[in-house]
Design an enzyme around this catalytic site. Structure first.
Site, PDB file in Angstrom:
ATOM      1  N   PRO A  10      34.802  35.570  51.711  1.00 51.05           N
ATOM      2  CA  PRO A  10      35.361  34.482  52.502  1.00 51.05           C
ATOM      3  C   PRO A  10      36.824  34.675  52.891  1.00 51.05           C
ATOM      4  O   PRO A  10      37.624  35.204  52.127  1.00 51.05           O
ATOM      5  CB  PRO A  10      35.197  33.252  51.605  1.00 51.05           C
ATOM      6  CG  PRO A  10      35.046  33.784  50.234  1.00 51.05           C
ATOM      7  CD  PRO A  10      34.393  35.130  50.378  1.00 51.05           C
ATOM      8  N   ASN A  11      37.108  34.250  54.092  1.00 55.40           N
ATOM      9  CA  ASN A  11      38.438  34.220  54.705  1.00 55.40           C
ATOM     10  C   ASN A  11      38.957  35.591  55.121  1.00 55.40           C
ATOM     11  O   ASN A  11      39.995  35.679  55.766  1.00 55.40           O
ATOM     12  CB  ASN A  11      39.463  33.514  53.807  1.00 55.40           C
ATOM     13  CG  ASN A  11      39.082  32.078  53.556  1.00 55.40           C
ATOM     14  OD1 ASN A  11      38.756  31.361  54.489  1.00 55.40           O
ATOM     15  ND2 ASN A  11      39.076  31.662  52.310  1.00 55.40           N
ATOM     16  N   ARG A  18      46.050  35.272  58.467  1.00 57.81           N
ATOM     17  CA  ARG A  18      46.092  34.516  57.209  1.00 57.81           C
ATOM     18  C   ARG A  18      47.051  35.193  56.240  1.00 57.81           C
ATOM     19  O   ARG A  18      46.849  36.329  55.833  1.00 57.81           O
ATOM     20  CB  ARG A  18      44.703  34.457  56.580  1.00 57.81           C
ATOM     21  CG  ARG A  18      44.709  33.723  55.257  1.00 57.81           C
ATOM     22  CD  ARG A  18      43.316  33.673  54.641  1.00 57.81           C
ATOM     23  NE  ARG A  18      43.410  33.090  53.314  1.00 57.81           N
ATOM     24  CZ  ARG A  18      43.100  33.731  52.195  1.00 57.81           C
ATOM     25  NH1 ARG A  18      42.632  34.951  52.243  1.00 57.81           N
ATOM     26  NH2 ARG A  18      43.242  33.141  51.035  1.00 57.81           N
ATOM     27  N   TYR A  23      48.659  39.764  52.898  1.00 55.88           N
ATOM     28  CA  TYR A  23      47.544  40.617  53.317  1.00 55.88           C
ATOM     29  C   TYR A  23      47.884  41.571  54.458  1.00 55.88           C
ATOM     30  O   TYR A  23      47.061  42.403  54.823  1.00 55.88           O
ATOM     31  CB  TYR A  23      46.346  39.746  53.717  1.00 55.88           C
ATOM     32  CG  TYR A  23      45.871  38.868  52.592  1.00 55.88           C
ATOM     33  CD1 TYR A  23      45.250  39.414  51.478  1.00 55.88           C
ATOM     34  CD2 TYR A  23      46.057  37.492  52.630  1.00 55.88           C
ATOM     35  CE1 TYR A  23      44.809  38.617  50.435  1.00 55.88           C
ATOM     36  CE2 TYR A  23      45.622  36.677  51.587  1.00 55.88           C
ATOM     37  CZ  TYR A  23      45.001  37.247  50.496  1.00 55.88           C
ATOM     38  OH  TYR A  23      44.573  36.455  49.457  1.00 55.88           O
ATOM     39  N   ASN A  74      34.570  43.284  48.203  1.00 54.50           N
ATOM     40  CA  ASN A  74      35.739  42.418  48.071  1.00 54.50           C
ATOM     41  C   ASN A  74      35.199  40.993  48.036  1.00 54.50           C
ATOM     42  O   ASN A  74      34.923  40.405  49.076  1.00 54.50           O
ATOM     43  CB  ASN A  74      36.718  42.600  49.228  1.00 54.50           C
ATOM     44  CG  ASN A  74      37.980  41.772  49.031  1.00 54.50           C
ATOM     45  OD1 ASN A  74      37.985  40.813  48.279  1.00 54.50           O
ATOM     46  ND2 ASN A  74      39.042  42.140  49.727  1.00 54.50           N
ATOM     47  N   ALA A  77      37.697  34.938  47.306  1.00 54.40           N
ATOM     48  CA  ALA A  77      37.792  33.771  46.421  1.00 54.40           C
ATOM     49  C   ALA A  77      36.615  33.663  45.462  1.00 54.40           C
ATOM     50  O   ALA A  77      36.770  33.116  44.362  1.00 54.40           O
ATOM     51  CB  ALA A  77      37.906  32.501  47.252  1.00 54.40           C
ATOM     52  N   HIS A  80      36.612  34.620  41.397  1.00 58.37           N
ATOM     53  CA  HIS A  80      37.097  33.840  40.272  1.00 58.37           C
ATOM     54  C   HIS A  80      36.087  32.867  39.682  1.00 58.37           C
ATOM     55  O   HIS A  80      36.312  32.364  38.583  1.00 58.37           O
ATOM     56  CB  HIS A  80      38.360  33.085  40.683  1.00 58.37           C
ATOM     57  CG  HIS A  80      39.301  33.956  41.463  1.00 58.37           C
ATOM     58  ND1 HIS A  80      39.919  35.060  40.897  1.00 58.37           N
ATOM     59  CD2 HIS A  80      39.680  33.939  42.759  1.00 58.37           C
ATOM     60  CE1 HIS A  80      40.649  35.670  41.824  1.00 58.37           C
ATOM     61  NE2 HIS A  80      40.524  35.004  42.961  1.00 58.37           N
ATOM     62  N   ASP A  87      25.990  37.820  39.024  1.00 57.80           N
ATOM     63  CA  ASP A  87      24.656  38.250  38.616  1.00 57.80           C
ATOM     64  C   ASP A  87      24.040  39.218  39.621  1.00 57.80           C
ATOM     65  O   ASP A  87      23.382  40.186  39.238  1.00 57.80           O
ATOM     66  CB  ASP A  87      23.750  37.040  38.413  1.00 57.80           C
ATOM     67  CG  ASP A  87      24.140  36.207  37.189  1.00 57.80           C
ATOM     68  OD1 ASP A  87      24.953  36.691  36.366  1.00 57.80           O
ATOM     69  OD2 ASP A  87      23.640  35.076  37.066  1.00 57.80           O
ATOM     70  N   GLU A 101      34.688  46.933  42.894  1.00 59.73           N
ATOM     71  CA  GLU A 101      35.337  45.686  43.308  1.00 59.73           C
ATOM     72  C   GLU A 101      36.697  46.044  43.888  1.00 59.73           C
ATOM     73  O   GLU A 101      37.446  46.815  43.286  1.00 59.73           O
ATOM     74  CB  GLU A 101      35.509  44.770  42.099  1.00 59.73           C
ATOM     75  CG  GLU A 101      36.222  43.478  42.398  1.00 59.73           C
ATOM     76  CD  GLU A 101      36.452  42.637  41.139  1.00 59.73           C
ATOM     77  OE1 GLU A 101      37.226  41.671  41.247  1.00 59.73           O
ATOM     78  OE2 GLU A 101      35.901  42.944  40.061  1.00 59.73           O
ATOM     79  N   HIS A 103      40.333  44.595  46.088  1.00 59.33           N
ATOM     80  CA  HIS A 103      41.184  43.499  46.550  1.00 59.33           C
ATOM     81  C   HIS A 103      42.357  44.103  47.307  1.00 59.33           C
ATOM     82  O   HIS A 103      42.923  45.115  46.875  1.00 59.33           O
ATOM     83  CB  HIS A 103      41.694  42.663  45.372  1.00 59.33           C
ATOM     84  CG  HIS A 103      40.589  42.017  44.612  1.00 59.33           C
ATOM     85  ND1 HIS A 103      39.950  40.886  45.058  1.00 59.33           N
ATOM     86  CD2 HIS A 103      39.983  42.380  43.456  1.00 59.33           C
ATOM     87  CE1 HIS A 103      39.000  40.568  44.201  1.00 59.33           C
ATOM     88  NE2 HIS A 103      38.985  41.468  43.226  1.00 59.33           N
ATOM     89  N   LEU A 104      42.724  43.485  48.405  1.00 58.61           N
ATOM     90  CA  LEU A 104      43.870  43.946  49.189  1.00 58.61           C
ATOM     91  C   LEU A 104      45.172  43.745  48.425  1.00 58.61           C
ATOM     92  O   LEU A 104      46.024  44.613  48.398  1.00 58.61           O
ATOM     93  CB  LEU A 104      43.915  43.206  50.531  1.00 58.61           C
ATOM     94  CG  LEU A 104      42.734  43.462  51.465  1.00 58.61           C
ATOM     95  CD1 LEU A 104      42.696  42.415  52.573  1.00 58.61           C
ATOM     96  CD2 LEU A 104      42.809  44.862  52.035  1.00 58.61           C
ATOM     97  N   SER A 105      45.309  42.576  47.826  1.00 60.52           N
ATOM     98  CA  SER A 105      46.513  42.279  47.044  1.00 60.52           C
ATOM     99  C   SER A 105      46.208  42.535  45.566  1.00 60.52           C
ATOM    100  O   SER A 105      45.059  42.792  45.192  1.00 60.52           O
ATOM    101  CB  SER A 105      46.939  40.823  47.256  1.00 60.52           C
ATOM    102  OG  SER A 105      45.981  39.936  46.684  1.00 60.52           O
ATOM    103  N   ARG A 110      49.741  37.415  41.317  1.00 59.23           N
ATOM    104  CA  ARG A 110      49.708  36.169  42.091  1.00 59.23           C
ATOM    105  C   ARG A 110      49.475  34.970  41.171  1.00 59.23           C
ATOM    106  O   ARG A 110      49.711  35.052  39.977  1.00 59.23           O
ATOM    107  CB  ARG A 110      48.633  36.307  43.172  1.00 59.23           C
ATOM    108  CG  ARG A 110      48.982  37.476  44.113  1.00 59.23           C
ATOM    109  CD  ARG A 110      48.046  37.640  45.253  1.00 59.23           C
ATOM    110  NE  ARG A 110      48.111  36.457  46.119  1.00 59.23           N
ATOM    111  CZ  ARG A 110      47.136  36.138  46.961  1.00 59.23           C
ATOM    112  NH1 ARG A 110      46.061  36.895  47.063  1.00 59.23           N
ATOM    113  NH2 ARG A 110      47.250  35.071  47.721  1.00 59.23           N
ATOM    114  N   ARG A 114      44.059  33.377  39.889  1.00 58.85           N
ATOM    115  CA  ARG A 114      43.535  34.622  40.461  1.00 58.85           C
ATOM    116  C   ARG A 114      43.445  35.753  39.426  1.00 58.85           C
ATOM    117  O   ARG A 114      42.932  36.817  39.719  1.00 58.85           O
ATOM    118  CB  ARG A 114      44.419  35.076  41.618  1.00 58.85           C
ATOM    119  CG  ARG A 114      44.423  34.122  42.793  1.00 58.85           C
ATOM    120  CD  ARG A 114      45.229  34.698  43.945  1.00 58.85           C
ATOM    121  NE  ARG A 114      45.543  33.709  44.932  1.00 58.85           N
ATOM    122  CZ  ARG A 114      44.747  33.354  45.947  1.00 58.85           C
ATOM    123  NH1 ARG A 114      43.577  33.930  46.090  1.00 58.85           N
ATOM    124  NH2 ARG A 114      45.126  32.435  46.811  1.00 58.85           N
TER     125      ARG A 114
END
Length: 147
Positions: A10-11, A18, A23, A74, A77, A80, A87, A101, A103-105, A110, A114
């Site tokens: 998402p996002n 954003r 990002y 990725n 959100a 978390h 699963d 897995e 993540h950009l950041s 943060r 997170r």
């Protein structure tokens, strides 16, 4: 040629606008083009997808298991709190397929909420904090794993 399923949650469709201070200014299309180019250089094909829908991500992971396709994920959100996504990710690694897995950041630099990933415990590995290079590094690691 090996295909790697690259999933963004998402996002991430809002990259470039954003929180560019977190990002960056590159769009998701920019990231996809860059990743496709670097994937071609290491002899793999990328199936790049993004959704804001948790159920769709889960269905894509199920399909990856059925097709024996390695995954770069990725979860955004959903990282978390989505036990359903966790699963489904576990099904991938339980099937002997790599799931990295990304993540950009760096989530650990943060907000406190997170810092916890429900996905990390079932992932083959985690790469975070390198911007778009997090995806590239994950693809390169999948190539190393699958040979």
């Amino acid at each position: 040629m090996t295909t790697i399923l690259v999933l963004s949650g998402p996002n991430l469709g809002r990259l470039g606008t954003r929180e560019p201070e977190v990002y960056g200014h590159a769009t998701l299309a920019d990231l996809e083009a860059s990743l496709a180019s670097s994937a071609e250089a290491v002899g793999v094909e990328i199936d790049f997808r993004q959704t804001d829908d948790e159920g769709e991500l889960i269905r894509w992971l199920h399909a990856a298991v059925d097709a024996r396709t390695p995954v770069v994920l990725n979860p955004a959100a959903f990282t978390h709190y989505s036990y359903g996504l966790r699963d489904a990710a576990a099904l991938v690694t339980s099937a002997g397929l790599p799931l990295i897995e990304v993540h950009l950041s760096n989530p650990h630099s943060r907000e406190t909420f997170r810092h916890t990933s429900v996905i990390s415990g079932v992932a083959t590995g985690v790469i975070a904090g390198f911007g778009a290079d997090s995806y590239r590094l994950a693809v390169e690691q999948v190539v190393r794993i699958v040979g």
